[in-house]
Design an enzyme around this catalytic site. Structure first.
Site, PDB file in Angstrom:
ATOM      1  N   ASP A  80       4.286   3.124   6.669  1.00  0.00           N
ATOM      2  CA  ASP A  80       3.599   2.854   7.933  1.00  0.00           C
ATOM      3  C   ASP A  80       4.476   2.164   8.958  1.00  0.00           C
ATOM      4  O   ASP A  80       5.525   1.592   8.642  1.00  0.00           O
ATOM      5  CB  ASP A  80       2.392   1.954   7.686  1.00  0.00           C
ATOM      6  N   LYS A 118       0.821  -1.191   0.000  1.00  0.00           N
ATOM      7  CA  LYS A 118       0.000   0.000   0.000  1.00  0.00           C
ATOM      8  C   LYS A 118       0.868   1.259   0.000  1.00  0.00           C
ATOM      9  O   LYS A 118       0.430   2.335  -0.386  1.00  0.00           O
ATOM     10  CB  LYS A 118      -0.867   0.049   1.273  1.00  0.00           C
ATOM     11  N   LYS A 176      17.354   3.274   1.014  1.00  0.00           N
ATOM     12  CA  LYS A 176      18.251   3.110   2.170  1.00  0.00           C
ATOM     13  C   LYS A 176      19.392   2.201   1.728  1.00  0.00           C
ATOM     14  O   LYS A 176      19.358   0.998   1.980  1.00  0.00           O
ATOM     15  CB  LYS A 176      17.501   2.380   3.299  1.00  0.00           C
ATOM     16  N   PHE A 200      14.214   4.039  10.605  1.00  0.00           N
ATOM     17  CA  PHE A 200      12.870   3.627  10.225  1.00  0.00           C
ATOM     18  C   PHE A 200      11.996   4.865  10.057  1.00  0.00           C
ATOM     19  O   PHE A 200      11.855   5.676  10.968  1.00  0.00           O
ATOM     20  CB  PHE A 200      12.260   2.689  11.265  1.00  0.00           C
ATOM     21  N   VAL A 201      11.416   5.002   8.857  1.00  0.00           N
ATOM     22  CA  VAL A 201      10.631   6.194   8.555  1.00  0.00           C
ATOM     23  C   VAL A 201       9.158   5.863   8.316  1.00  0.00           C
ATOM     24  O   VAL A 201       8.823   4.756   7.881  1.00  0.00           O
ATOM     25  CB  VAL A 201      11.204   6.955   7.327  1.00  0.00           C
ATOM     26  N   ASP A 209      14.789  -1.106   0.764  1.00  0.00           N
ATOM     27  CA  ASP A 209      15.488  -1.307   2.019  1.00  0.00           C
ATOM     28  C   ASP A 209      16.487  -2.458   1.806  1.00  0.00           C
ATOM     29  O   ASP A 209      17.573  -2.253   1.271  1.00  0.00           O
ATOM     30  CB  ASP A 209      14.421  -1.611   3.076  1.00  0.00           C
ATOM     31  N   GLU A 255       7.601   2.361  -6.230  1.00  0.00           N
ATOM     32  CA  GLU A 255       7.721   1.814  -4.874  1.00  0.00           C
ATOM     33  C   GLU A 255       8.010   2.942  -3.880  1.00  0.00           C
ATOM     34  O   GLU A 255       8.545   3.985  -4.248  1.00  0.00           O
ATOM     35  CB  GLU A 255       8.842   0.756  -4.886  1.00  0.00           C
ATOM     36  N   ASP A 256       7.642   2.722  -2.637  1.00  0.00           N
ATOM     37  CA  ASP A 256       7.885   3.752  -1.616  1.00  0.00           C
ATOM     38  C   ASP A 256       9.344   3.789  -1.168  1.00  0.00           C
ATOM     39  O   ASP A 256       9.954   4.837  -1.068  1.00  0.00           O
ATOM     40  CB  ASP A 256       6.948   3.567  -0.402  1.00  0.00           C
ATOM     41  N   ARG A 259       0.542   6.404   7.877  1.00  0.00           N
ATOM     42  CA  ARG A 259       0.637   6.550   6.411  1.00  0.00           C
ATOM     43  C   ARG A 259       0.197   7.925   5.939  1.00  0.00           C
ATOM     44  O   ARG A 259       0.684   8.441   4.941  1.00  0.00           O
ATOM     45  CB  ARG A 259      -0.251   5.512   5.720  1.00  0.00           C
TER      46      ARG A 259
HETATM   47  P1  IMP Z   1      12.803  -4.545   1.321  1.00  0.00           P
HETATM   48  O1  IMP Z   1      12.236  -5.772   0.708  1.00  0.00           O
HETATM   49  O2  IMP Z   1      13.595  -4.833   2.555  1.00  0.00           O
HETATM   50  O3  IMP Z   1      13.571  -3.681   0.343  1.00  0.00           O
HETATM   51  O4  IMP Z   1      11.621  -3.736   1.912  1.00  0.00           O
HETATM   52  C1  IMP Z   1      10.734  -3.065   1.172  1.00  0.00           C
HETATM   53  C2  IMP Z   1       9.471  -2.790   1.957  1.00  0.00           C
HETATM   54  O5  IMP Z   1       9.675  -2.761   3.375  1.00  0.00           O
HETATM   55  C3  IMP Z   1       8.973  -1.427   1.590  1.00  0.00           C
HETATM   56  O6  IMP Z   1       8.149  -1.501   0.476  1.00  0.00           O
HETATM   57  C4  IMP Z   1       8.255  -0.990   2.842  1.00  0.00           C
HETATM   58  O7  IMP Z   1       6.932  -1.438   2.794  1.00  0.00           O
HETATM   59  C5  IMP Z   1       8.978  -1.679   3.964  1.00  0.00           C
HETATM   60  N1  IMP Z   1       9.947  -0.778   4.623  1.00  0.00           N
HETATM   61  C6  IMP Z   1      11.282  -0.798   4.526  1.00  0.00           C
HETATM   62  N2  IMP Z   1      11.847   0.191   5.250  1.00  0.00           N
HETATM   63  C7  IMP Z   1      10.832   0.862   5.810  1.00  0.00           C
HETATM   64  C8  IMP Z   1      10.763   2.021   6.665  1.00  0.00           C
HETATM   65  O8  IMP Z   1      11.764   2.662   7.063  1.00  0.00           O
HETATM   66  N3  IMP Z   1       9.519   2.404   7.030  1.00  0.00           N
HETATM   67  C9  IMP Z   1       8.394   1.768   6.636  1.00  0.00           C
HETATM   68  N4  IMP Z   1       8.405   0.700   5.826  1.00  0.00           N
HETATM   69  C10 IMP Z   1       9.616   0.250   5.424  1.00  0.00           C
HETATM   70 MG    MG Z   2       6.135  -1.216   0.186  1.00  0.00          MG
END
Ligand code: IMP
Ligand code: MG
Length: 183
Positions: A158, A42, A130, A151-152, A102, A98-99, A164
């Site tokens: 969220d 979302k 990040k 963590f943001v 990470d 994508e938001d 959100r």
């Molecule tokens: P990844 O698979 O570790 O790259 O994570 C991606 C997903 O983790 C993002 O689409 C977010 O939904 C969530 N996420 C990663 N870091 C944060 C954060 O700092 N705040 C909130 N959601 C996060």
């Molecule tokens: Mg996401």
């Protein structure tokens, strides 16, 4: 709103300015052909609506639901598709919206998945990155802001489905948030 658990990292005005620039850039990069934004639910939906309106050319919009995180702040490493594309993207230029990137686990998985749908081209636009946390290689073509390993929340992001709807992107003191959860 003043919440002691939140500290503004990127104010709303700066987010909006950067999204307008990204819209101009993506528009210039796709002078013709069919272009489809695939928004990852979302978190990315706030970014998507502003980015789509910053575009200077037609763009269609698709949604994909993916779940990686549980309720906390640590990734489970497990990716699950909760909602698939409704329309074929075969032959279209696709930009995954994508938001945040990470660990890269989500986008690494998604890139392979969408690739199988035979788009003409495939790129990633992410509002936040990040880089310090990366575990999987992900090529991001459009990045709004690189942020430190914190963590943001806000602007779509969220913590346990909260925050959100904040206009700004804020750093959350997640330990404090966990302590007060459920109260
Ligand atoms: P990844 O698979 O570790 O790259 O994570 C991606 C997903 O983790 C993002 O689409 C977010 O939904 C969530 N996420 C990663 N870091 C944060 C954060 O700092 N705040 C909130 N959601 C996060
Ligand atoms: Mg996401």
């Amino acid at each position: 709103m003043t919440d002691p658990k939140l500290r503004v990292l990127i104010p709303s005005q700066q987010i909006q300015q950067r999204i307008r620039e990204m819209g101009e850039q993506i528009s210039a990069d796709y002078p013709d052909g069919e272009l489809s934004f695939v928004c990852i639910l979302k978190g990315a939906c706030f970014f998507l609506t502003d980015l789509a309106r910053a575009m200077r050319r037609p763009v269609s919009i698709e949604f994909m639901g993916i779940s990686t995180y549980g309720k906390g702040t640590n990734t489970s490493g497990e990716v699950r598709v909760t909602k698939d594309l409704d329309t074929s993207v075969e032959g279209a230029h696709v930009v995954i919206v994508e938001d945040i990137v990470d660990s890269g686990v989500t986008l690494n998985y998604l890139m392979h998945l969408v690739e199988q749908r035979k788009p003409k081209s495939l790129r990633i636009a992410t509002l936040l990155d990040k880089p310090e946390r990366r575990q999987r290689k992900v090529h991001t073509s459009y990045v709004g802001f690189q942020i430190p390993d914190e963590f943001v929340v806000g602007f779509g992001l969220d913590y346990a489905e909260k925050y959100r709807n904040l206009d700004d992107i804020c750093v959350l003191d997640s330990e404090a948030a966990a302590r007060t959860e459920g109260r």
